[in-house]
Design an enzyme around this catalytic site. Structure first.
Site, PDB file in Angstrom:
ATOM      1  N   GLU A  34       0.803  -1.231   0.000  1.00  0.00           N
ATOM      2  CA  GLU A  34       0.000   0.000   0.000  1.00  0.00           C
ATOM      3  C   GLU A  34       0.830   1.273   0.000  1.00  0.00           C
ATOM      4  O   GLU A  34       0.487   2.228  -0.684  1.00  0.00           O
ATOM      5  CB  GLU A  34      -0.950   0.022   1.208  1.00  0.00           C
ATOM      6  CG  GLU A  34      -2.119  -0.917   1.083  1.00  0.00           C
ATOM      7  CD  GLU A  34      -3.106  -0.546  -0.013  1.00  0.00           C
ATOM      8  OE1 GLU A  34      -3.032   0.562  -0.605  1.00  0.00           O
ATOM      9  OE2 GLU A  34      -3.978  -1.379  -0.293  1.00  0.00           O
ATOM     10  N   ASP A  45      -8.489   9.283  -4.387  1.00  0.00           N
ATOM     11  CA  ASP A  45      -8.345   8.020  -5.098  1.00  0.00           C
ATOM     12  C   ASP A  45      -9.720   7.393  -5.300  1.00  0.00           C
ATOM     13  O   ASP A  45     -10.309   6.901  -4.338  1.00  0.00           O
ATOM     14  CB  ASP A  45      -7.437   7.084  -4.289  1.00  0.00           C
ATOM     15  CG  ASP A  45      -7.343   5.695  -4.878  1.00  0.00           C
ATOM     16  OD1 ASP A  45      -7.192   5.575  -6.097  1.00  0.00           O
ATOM     17  OD2 ASP A  45      -7.419   4.731  -4.096  1.00  0.00           O
TER      18      ASP A  45
END
EC number: 3.2.1.17
Length: 136
Positions: A34, A45
């Site tokens: 991540e 996002d």
């Protein structure tokens, strides 16, 4: 009578809880994929902000119990973020595994794609990236 029913129901749920514990190495691999396991700031996002070590989103943070006072505060704190991801995967870990113990790839795909993420073809490549880090 009610106490017997409660005891039986509790005993039936224990195996589900026990089976949904992510190990430290798998958690570390998700963190690595991540963010490189760094406390990244929040960035937009796909319809919402993603924040911190695990790129947590508001709904995910709420589903994990809203620890740390706010999404931003928890996402920036490794210990809080770890607790959040563990709680989320504890909550949803067996939803799409048919009752079997989830694998690291299952957990990764749930983390990436939500409660039924391990059944989504859209999470396959993410699961493989996490699995390539994992040796458990």
């Amino acid at each position: 009578m009610i106490s017997k029913v409660l005891i039986i129901c509790t005993l039936l749920l224990i195996p589900l809880i026990v089976k949904a514990n992510i190990d430290d190495q798998c958690l570390a691999c998700i963190c690595q994929v991540e963010s490189g396991c760094r406390p990244l700031g929040c960035t937009w996002d796909v319809y919402s902000n993603s924040c911190g070590y695990y790129q947590l989103k508001q709904g995910y943070w709420q589903d994990c119990g809203s620890p740390g006072g706010s999404l931003e505060a928890c996402a920036a704190d490794k210990s809080c973020s770890d607790r959040c991801v563990r709680a989320y995967l504890q909550r949803y870990g067996t939803r799409c595994t048919g009752g079997r113990t989830p694998s690291c790839q299952d957990y990764a795909r749930i983390h990436n794609g939500g409660p039924r993420g391990c059944t989504s073809s859209g999470t396959l490549s993410y699961g493989k990236r996490v699995s390539s880090c994992y040796s458990g």
